[in-house]
Write a protein that holds these residues in place. Structure first.
Motif, PDB file in Angstrom:
ATOM      1  N   ASP A  64      31.691  19.375  19.602  1.00 52.16           N
ATOM      2  CA  ASP A  64      31.760  19.060  21.606  1.00 52.16           C
ATOM      3  C   ASP A  64      30.993  20.187  22.419  1.00 52.16           C
ATOM      4  OD1 ASP A  64      33.316  16.904  20.538  1.00 52.16           O
ATOM      5  OD2 ASP A  64      35.295  18.168  20.764  1.00 52.16           O
ATOM      6  N   LEU A  65      30.288  19.567  23.228  1.00 51.86           N
ATOM      7  CA  LEU A  65      29.711  20.564  24.398  1.00 51.86           C
ATOM      8  C   LEU A  65      30.619  21.170  25.151  1.00 51.86           C
ATOM      9  CD1 LEU A  65      26.637  18.275  25.231  1.00 51.86           C
ATOM     10  CD2 LEU A  65      26.672  19.975  23.309  1.00 51.86           C
ATOM     11  N   HIS A  66      30.362  22.474  25.300  1.00 53.67           N
ATOM     12  CA  HIS A  66      31.274  23.448  25.983  1.00 53.67           C
ATOM     13  C   HIS A  66      30.310  24.401  26.916  1.00 53.67           C
ATOM     14  CE1 HIS A  66      35.066  22.450  24.155  1.00 53.67           C
ATOM     15  NE2 HIS A  66      34.347  22.655  22.739  1.00 53.67           N
ATOM     16  N   TYR A  67      30.160  23.790  28.029  1.00 54.42           N
ATOM     17  CA  TYR A  67      29.123  24.641  29.101  1.00 54.42           C
ATOM     18  C   TYR A  67      30.006  25.807  29.940  1.00 54.42           C
ATOM     19  CZ  TYR A  67      25.858  21.105  27.629  1.00 54.42           C
ATOM     20  OH  TYR A  67      25.053  20.055  26.923  1.00 54.42           O
ATOM     21  N   ASN A  68      29.274  26.676  30.423  1.00 53.54           N
ATOM     22  CA  ASN A  68      29.783  27.632  31.236  1.00 53.54           C
ATOM     23  C   ASN A  68      31.017  28.259  30.654  1.00 53.54           C
ATOM     24  OD1 ASN A  68      27.772  26.915  32.814  1.00 53.54           O
ATOM     25  ND2 ASN A  68      28.976  25.481  34.066  1.00 53.54           N
ATOM     26  N   GLN A  69      30.913  28.754  29.452  1.00 56.71           N
ATOM     27  CA  GLN A  69      32.259  29.341  28.788  1.00 56.71           C
ATOM     28  C   GLN A  69      31.799  30.910  28.910  1.00 56.71           C
ATOM     29  OE1 GLN A  69      33.543  28.410  24.876  1.00 56.71           O
ATOM     30  NE2 GLN A  69      34.553  26.405  25.875  1.00 56.71           N
ATOM     31  N   ILE A  70      32.680  31.913  29.604  1.00 55.54           N
ATOM     32  CA  ILE A  70      32.494  33.295  29.698  1.00 55.54           C
ATOM     33  C   ILE A  70      33.680  34.314  29.151  1.00 55.54           C
ATOM     34  CG2 ILE A  70      32.221  34.806  31.605  1.00 55.54           C
ATOM     35  CD1 ILE A  70      31.182  32.572  33.523  1.00 55.54           C
ATOM     36  N   SER A  71      32.967  35.149  28.589  1.00 52.50           N
ATOM     37  CA  SER A  71      34.042  36.153  28.136  1.00 52.50           C
ATOM     38  C   SER A  71      34.522  37.257  29.408  1.00 52.50           C
ATOM     39  CB  SER A  71      33.641  36.777  26.932  1.00 52.50           C
ATOM     40  OG  SER A  71      33.297  35.859  25.737  1.00 52.50           O
ATOM     41  N   LEU A  72      35.730  37.446  29.466  1.00 55.72           N
ATOM     42  CA  LEU A  72      36.148  38.335  30.263  1.00 55.72           C
ATOM     43  C   LEU A  72      36.879  39.480  29.661  1.00 55.72           C
ATOM     44  CD1 LEU A  72      36.739  35.737  33.397  1.00 55.72           C
ATOM     45  CD2 LEU A  72      34.618  37.397  32.990  1.00 55.72           C
ATOM     46  N   ARG A  73      37.030  40.519  30.530  1.00 54.13           N
ATOM     47  CA  ARG A  73      38.292  41.525  30.016  1.00 54.13           C
ATOM     48  C   ARG A  73      38.563  42.085  31.297  1.00 54.13           C
ATOM     49  NH1 ARG A  73      39.219  45.147  25.803  1.00 54.13           N
ATOM     50  NH2 ARG A  73      40.150  47.023  26.244  1.00 54.13           N
ATOM     51  N   ALA A  74      40.103  42.444  31.107  1.00 56.83           N
ATOM     52  CA  ALA A  74      40.761  43.089  32.528  1.00 56.83           C
ATOM     53  C   ALA A  74      41.763  43.880  31.778  1.00 56.83           C
ATOM     54  CB  ALA A  74      41.206  42.078  33.529  1.00 56.83           C
ATOM     55  N   GLU A  75      42.143  45.132  32.868  1.00 59.31           N
ATOM     56  CA  GLU A  75      43.093  45.977  32.255  1.00 59.31           C
ATOM     57  C   GLU A  75      44.097  46.466  33.267  1.00 59.31           C
ATOM     58  OE1 GLU A  75      41.180  49.316  31.003  1.00 59.31           O
ATOM     59  OE2 GLU A  75      40.421  48.666  29.017  1.00 59.31           O
ATOM     60  N   ALA A  76      45.217  46.850  33.023  1.00 60.86           N
ATOM     61  CA  ALA A  76      46.352  47.392  33.755  1.00 60.86           C
ATOM     62  C   ALA A  76      47.018  48.432  33.137  1.00 60.86           C
ATOM     63  CB  ALA A  76      47.351  46.419  34.223  1.00 60.86           C
ATOM     64  N   SER A  77      47.028  49.577  33.929  1.00 56.41           N
ATOM     65  CA  SER A  77      47.740  50.996  33.435  1.00 56.41           C
ATOM     66  C   SER A  77      48.782  51.443  34.088  1.00 56.41           C
ATOM     67  CB  SER A  77      46.674  51.992  33.280  1.00 56.41           C
ATOM     68  OG  SER A  77      45.313  51.707  32.822  1.00 56.41           O
ATOM     69  N   GLN A  78      49.701  52.262  33.329  1.00 57.45           N
ATOM     70  CA  GLN A  78      50.667  52.813  33.987  1.00 57.45           C
ATOM     71  C   GLN A  78      50.967  54.305  33.490  1.00 57.45           C
ATOM     72  OE1 GLN A  78      53.805  50.474  32.841  1.00 57.45           O
ATOM     73  NE2 GLN A  78      53.916  48.973  34.592  1.00 57.45           N
ATOM     74  N   GLU A  79      51.511  54.934  34.182  1.00 56.05           N
ATOM     75  CA  GLU A  79      52.118  56.570  33.787  1.00 56.05           C
ATOM     76  C   GLU A  79      53.609  56.080  33.185  1.00 56.05           C
ATOM     77  OE1 GLU A  79      50.590  59.221  33.026  1.00 56.05           O
ATOM     78  OE2 GLU A  79      48.779  58.665  33.710  1.00 56.05           O
ATOM     79  N   VAL A  80      53.763  56.493  32.158  1.00 53.79           N
ATOM     80  CA  VAL A  80      55.301  56.008  31.456  1.00 53.79           C
ATOM     81  C   VAL A  80      55.764  57.365  30.947  1.00 53.79           C
ATOM     82  CG1 VAL A  80      56.567  54.865  29.864  1.00 53.79           C
ATOM     83  CG2 VAL A  80      54.526  53.598  30.807  1.00 53.79           C
ATOM     84  N   ALA A  81      56.910  57.609  31.515  1.00 55.21           N
ATOM     85  CA  ALA A  81      57.617  58.810  31.045  1.00 55.21           C
ATOM     86  C   ALA A  81      58.194  58.710  29.755  1.00 55.21           C
ATOM     87  CB  ALA A  81      59.005  58.968  32.099  1.00 55.21           C
ATOM     88  N   ARG A  82      58.068  60.071  29.075  1.00 54.49           N
ATOM     89  CA  ARG A  82      58.424  60.411  27.739  1.00 54.49           C
ATOM     90  C   ARG A  82      60.015  60.793  27.814  1.00 54.49           C
ATOM     91  NH1 ARG A  82      54.401  61.873  23.841  1.00 54.49           N
ATOM     92  NH2 ARG A  82      52.428  61.843  25.001  1.00 54.49           N
ATOM     93  N   ASP A  83      60.897  60.029  27.746  1.00 50.75           N
ATOM     94  CA  ASP A  83      62.248  60.006  28.314  1.00 50.75           C
ATOM     95  C   ASP A  83      63.314  60.052  27.005  1.00 50.75           C
ATOM     96  OD1 ASP A  83      61.773  57.430  27.445  1.00 50.75           O
ATOM     97  OD2 ASP A  83      62.923  56.512  28.764  1.00 50.75           O
ATOM     98  N   LYS A  84      62.603  60.369  25.876  1.00 53.49           N
ATOM     99  CA  LYS A  84      63.699  60.656  24.587  1.00 53.49           C
ATOM    100  C   LYS A  84      63.128  62.029  24.002  1.00 53.49           C
ATOM    101  CE  LYS A  84      63.434  57.855  20.934  1.00 53.49           C
ATOM    102  NZ  LYS A  84      63.359  56.953  19.975  1.00 53.49           N
TER     103      LYS A  84
END
Length: 236
Positions: free
Chosen positions: A28-48
């Motif tokens: 099947d023809l699949h036009y205009n397919q694009i690979s993307l990458r996104a990120e989200a970050s946090q500072e997490v406490a070492r609480d144990k």
């Protein structure tokens, strides 16, 4: 106070890889397919906080040695059980022979038993550890992210990563002059959650020398990241 802090500024729209997927003969023809990458970050406490203590001794009589180790360990367990905020886990226990200089005859036995303490109440565990060092020795002190904290941070990061991916998908769609897009596939990966890492025992050993000393400990934080990798198809 929140155990982790979102870092919204990390959710960026940096340049991603745009790769058109060519149509294959007979597919099947699949036009205009694009690979993307996104990120989200946090500072997490070492609480144990995790402390591993041990008792070790030697004796020519293995039965007397085992009884001595058991008595010391049981006394420590009884003392630790009085602190409700601390979780107890017995570690390994090993016994091995001691040989003479010619390594031919057994002259005695050495035995070692471990006790592992875990708690989110750092002052309580620090105080207990200082008291137990009167009879036990410290192997190490570790800090980690508690399971509940990790789950909460992963849930928050998932939402942020999806939002970042959708923003990037819309940016790519607009750049190509598309009317809209649909997500073909989307995968998530996390990194930055640490294994427990050891701190030196000197601080707690010093505390054991002063009955009233309860050292303050700072576990720090870890930056954790969730990435969203996927493919969209731009609708013209």
């Amino acid at each position: 106070m929140s155990r982790f802090t979102r870092n919204a500024a990390i959710i960026t729209l940096s340049v991603g890889t745009l790769a058109s997927v060519p149509a294959q003969a007979g597919d099947d023809l699949h036009y205009n397919q694009i690979s993307l990458r996104a990120e989200a970050s946090q500072e997490v406490a070492r609480d144990k906080m995790i402390v591993t203590l041990y008792t070790e001794s030697q004796n020519a009589d293995p039965a007397k040695l085992a009884a001595e180790i058991t008595t010391t360990l049981n006394k420590a367990l009884g003392q630790a059980r009085e602190v409700k905020a601390v979780t107890l886990r017995q570690g390994s226990r090993n016994s091995y022979p001691i040989y003479d200089n010619k390594n031919q005859k057994i002259t005695g036995w050495r035995e070692r038993a471990e006790l592992r303490l875990e708690s989110a109440d750092f002052p309580a565990l620090s105080k207990l550890t200082g008291e137990l060092l009167n009879t036990l020795k410290m192997q190490n002190m570790d800090f980690a992210i508690a399971d509940a904290t990790r789950k909460a941070s992963e849930d928050a990061l998932l939402k942020d990563a999806v939002t970042a991916f959708k923003a990037r998908a819309q940016l790519a769609t607009d750049a190509l002059g598309g009317k809209g897009y649909k997500i073909v596939n989307l995968n998530f990966n996390t990194n930055g959650y640490p294994q427990p890492y050891a701190r030196g025992a000197m601080m707690m050993k010093a505390a054991a020398m002063e009955d009233s000393a309860i050292p303050e400990v700072e576990a720090g934080t870890s930056q954790v990241t969730m990435s969203a990798d996927g493919v969209i198809e731009v609708i013209q």
